[in-house]
Design a protein around this motif. Structure first.
Motif, mmCIF file in Angstrom:
data_model
loop_
_atom_site.group_PDB
_atom_site.id
_atom_site.type_symbol
_atom_site.label_atom_id
_atom_site.label_comp_id
_atom_site.label_asym_id
_atom_site.label_seq_id
_atom_site.Cartn_x
_atom_site.Cartn_y
_atom_site.Cartn_z
ATOM 1 N N VAL A 148 0.849 -1.205 0.000
ATOM 2 C CA VAL A 148 0.000 0.000 0.000
ATOM 3 C C VAL A 148 0.883 1.254 0.000
ATOM 4 N N THR A 149 1.953 1.238 0.790
ATOM 5 C CA THR A 149 2.862 2.394 0.840
ATOM 6 C C THR A 149 3.498 2.640 -0.528
ATOM 7 N N ILE A 150 4.002 1.575 -1.125
ATOM 8 C CA ILE A 150 4.685 1.716 -2.425
ATOM 9 C C ILE A 150 3.699 2.211 -3.492
ATOM 10 N N TYR A 151 2.506 1.636 -3.521
ATOM 11 C CA TYR A 151 1.525 2.055 -4.534
ATOM 12 C C TYR A 151 1.130 3.519 -4.321
ATOM 13 N N ARG A 152 1.019 3.932 -3.045
ATOM 14 C CA ARG A 152 0.683 5.350 -2.789
ATOM 15 C C ARG A 152 1.825 6.256 -3.224
ATOM 16 N N ASN A 153 3.063 5.832 -2.956
ATOM 17 C CA ASN A 153 4.231 6.657 -3.326
ATOM 18 C C ASN A 153 4.231 6.995 -4.805
ATOM 19 N N TYR A 154 3.787 6.049 -5.611
ATOM 20 C CA TYR A 154 3.881 6.231 -7.067
ATOM 21 C C TYR A 154 2.519 6.354 -7.746
ATOM 22 N N HIS A 155 1.488 6.598 -6.943
ATOM 23 C CA HIS A 155 0.122 6.786 -7.483
ATOM 24 C C HIS A 155 -0.257 5.636 -8.424
ATOM 25 N N VAL A 156 0.024 4.427 -7.966
ATOM 26 C CA VAL A 156 -0.255 3.232 -8.771
ATOM 27 C C VAL A 156 -1.762 2.920 -8.724
ATOM 28 N N PRO A 157 -2.393 2.729 -9.893
ATOM 29 C CA PRO A 157 -3.837 2.453 -9.871
ATOM 30 C C PRO A 157 -4.215 1.009 -9.520
ATOM 31 N N THR A 158 -3.251 0.086 -9.549
ATOM 32 C CA THR A 158 -3.540 -1.326 -9.221
ATOM 33 C C THR A 158 -4.118 -1.414 -7.799
ATOM 34 N N LYS A 159 -5.205 -2.172 -7.654
ATOM 35 C CA LYS A 159 -5.843 -2.283 -6.339
ATOM 36 C C LYS A 159 -5.237 -3.440 -5.539
ATOM 37 N N VAL A 160 -5.064 -3.210 -4.239
ATOM 38 C CA VAL A 160 -4.499 -4.246 -3.369
ATOM 39 C C VAL A 160 -5.637 -5.111 -2.826
ATOM 40 N N LEU A 161 -5.630 -6.378 -3.245
ATOM 41 C CA LEU A 161 -6.658 -7.354 -2.859
ATOM 42 C C LEU A 161 -6.019 -8.323 -1.860
ATOM 43 N N VAL A 162 -6.313 -8.140 -0.605
ATOM 44 C CA VAL A 162 -5.681 -8.957 0.436
ATOM 45 C C VAL A 162 -6.317 -10.351 0.428
ATOM 46 N N ALA A 163 -5.473 -11.358 0.187
ATOM 47 C CA ALA A 163 -5.972 -12.728 0.003
ATOM 48 C C ALA A 163 -5.368 -13.649 1.062
ATOM 49 N N SER A 164 -5.883 -14.880 1.085
ATOM 50 C CA SER A 164 -5.447 -15.869 2.075
ATOM 51 C C SER A 164 -5.705 -15.323 3.489
ATOM 52 N N VAL A 165 -6.886 -14.755 3.635
ATOM 53 C CA VAL A 165 -7.315 -14.195 4.921
ATOM 54 C C VAL A 165 -7.832 -15.340 5.791
ATOM 55 N N ARG A 166 -7.398 -15.348 7.046
ATOM 56 C CA ARG A 166 -7.751 -16.481 7.910
ATOM 57 C C ARG A 166 -8.737 -16.134 9.027
ATOM 58 N N HIS A 167 -8.793 -14.838 9.418
ATOM 59 C CA HIS A 167 -9.628 -14.461 10.571
ATOM 60 C C HIS A 167 -9.971 -12.969 10.497
ATOM 61 N N PRO A 168 -10.930 -12.530 11.326
ATOM 62 C CA PRO A 168 -11.381 -11.133 11.260
ATOM 63 C C PRO A 168 -10.282 -10.107 11.536
ATOM 64 N N ILE A 169 -9.265 -10.462 12.319
ATOM 65 C CA ILE A 169 -8.205 -9.471 12.594
ATOM 66 C C ILE A 169 -7.447 -9.142 11.308
ATOM 67 N N HIS A 170 -7.294 -10.134 10.429
ATOM 68 C CA HIS A 170 -6.680 -9.840 9.122
ATOM 69 C C HIS A 170 -7.497 -8.775 8.387
ATOM 70 N N VAL A 171 -8.817 -8.899 8.443
ATOM 71 C CA VAL A 171 -9.689 -7.944 7.737
ATOM 72 C C VAL A 171 -9.544 -6.556 8.359
ATOM 73 N N LEU A 172 -9.576 -6.523 9.693
ATOM 74 C CA LEU A 172 -9.455 -5.249 10.409
ATOM 75 C C LEU A 172 -8.125 -4.566 10.082
ATOM 76 N N GLU A 173 -7.040 -5.313 10.143
ATOM 77 C CA GLU A 173 -5.717 -4.731 9.882
ATOM 78 C C GLU A 173 -5.607 -4.247 8.436
ATOM 79 N N ALA A 174 -6.159 -5.025 7.523
ATOM 80 C CA ALA A 174 -6.110 -4.617 6.105
ATOM 81 C C ALA A 174 -6.875 -3.310 5.916
ATOM 82 N N ALA A 175 -8.013 -3.172 6.603
ATOM 83 C CA ALA A 175 -8.813 -1.947 6.482
ATOM 84 C C ALA A 175 -8.075 -0.765 7.092
ATOM 85 N N LYS A 176 -7.406 -0.984 8.232
ATOM 86 C CA LYS A 176 -6.670 0.112 8.878
ATOM 87 C C LYS A 176 -5.532 0.613 7.990
ATOM 88 N N ILE A 177 -4.922 -0.299 7.275
ATOM 89 C CA ILE A 177 -3.817 0.077 6.384
ATOM 90 C C ILE A 177 -4.336 0.808 5.140
#
Ligand code: E4P
Length: 215
Positions: A148-177
């Motif tokens: 997310v940091t790298i894509y923001r640095n360079y205004h990259v349009p590719t969307k970050v799709l967080v995969a291999s999620v195992r539990h709700p904390i993964h979802v929460l952390e991904a949203a916070k980032i």
């Protein structure tokens, strides 16, 4: 953040689609194999529900094969995104397919440098597999933060799709980032809505309601 289901079960997809919280679906060969149905019949059923983003993976490993399968999958329905693995052949195939307007989800991404390359070849989504990194003692969420940091640095349009999620904390952390999308199994998505205090609170309200004079 968009919420995707990571499943090939049409029953699970229909259930979540009807709640209104579902934005898309990701599948992979392992998930499709569990269903005992042809890949295309699963894809047609999911697309017919109206799900706007449905990722379908190629199984060829050479550039020509990936491009051929990708074109075929894309032709099945406008909602199909073609999943291509992060390999040298996958990078070449992604460049060709995205050049033709096909939306590509680059999958099996385990490093920020791989994500940088996915962006360079025009992938629409990049899929870091965070649970599999956690499983082997690396911090999957840190990888999401880096991408997310790298894509923001360079205004990259590719969307970050967080995969291999195992539990709700993964979802929460991904949203916070600030990741764009998280894809998760049905059981994890169900848990997002649950809290024991909600259940207790509802039970108490219903019990107290019995004491209210009626009529
Ligand atoms: C993503 O598109 C993949 O299908 C998926 O998230 C893989 O998850 P797993 O590590 O639970 O197999």
């Amino acid at each position: 953040m968009q919420l995707f289901l990571d499943t090939a079960s049409v029953t699970e997809i229909r259930t979540m689609w009807e709640t209104g919280i579902l934005d898309g679906v990701t599948t992979n060969p392992t998930l499709v194999a569990k269903e005992g149905r042809t890949f295309e019949s699963v894809l047609r059923d999911v697309c017919a529900l109206g799900v706007p983003s449905v990722s379908a993976e190629v199984v060829a490993v050479d550039v020509d094969g990936m491009v051929r399968e990708g074109r075929h999958l894309r032709g099945l329905h406008p909602s199909i995104y073609v999943k291509i693995p992060m390999t040298p052949a996958g990078l070449r195939a992604t460049r060709l397919l995205s050049g033709e307007g096909t939306r590509v989800n680059m999958t099996l991404v385990f490093s920020a440098n791989q994500a940088l390359l996915a962006a360079k070849v025009g992938a629409t989504y990049v899929s870091p597999f965070i649970g599999r990194l956690d499983d082997q003692g690396q911090d999957g969420i840190e990888l999401v933060r880096d991408i997310v940091t790298i894509y923001r640095n360079y205004h990259v349009p590719t969307k970050v799709l967080v995969a291999s999620v195992r539990h709700p904390i993964h979802v929460l952390e991904a949203a916070k980032i600030g990741a764009d999308i998280a894809t998760m199994p049905f059981a994890v998505m169900e848990k997002l809505a649950q809290h024991p205090l909600t259940d207790l609170g509802l039970a108490r309200f219903l019990k107290d309601w019995e004491k209210v004079p009626k009529g």
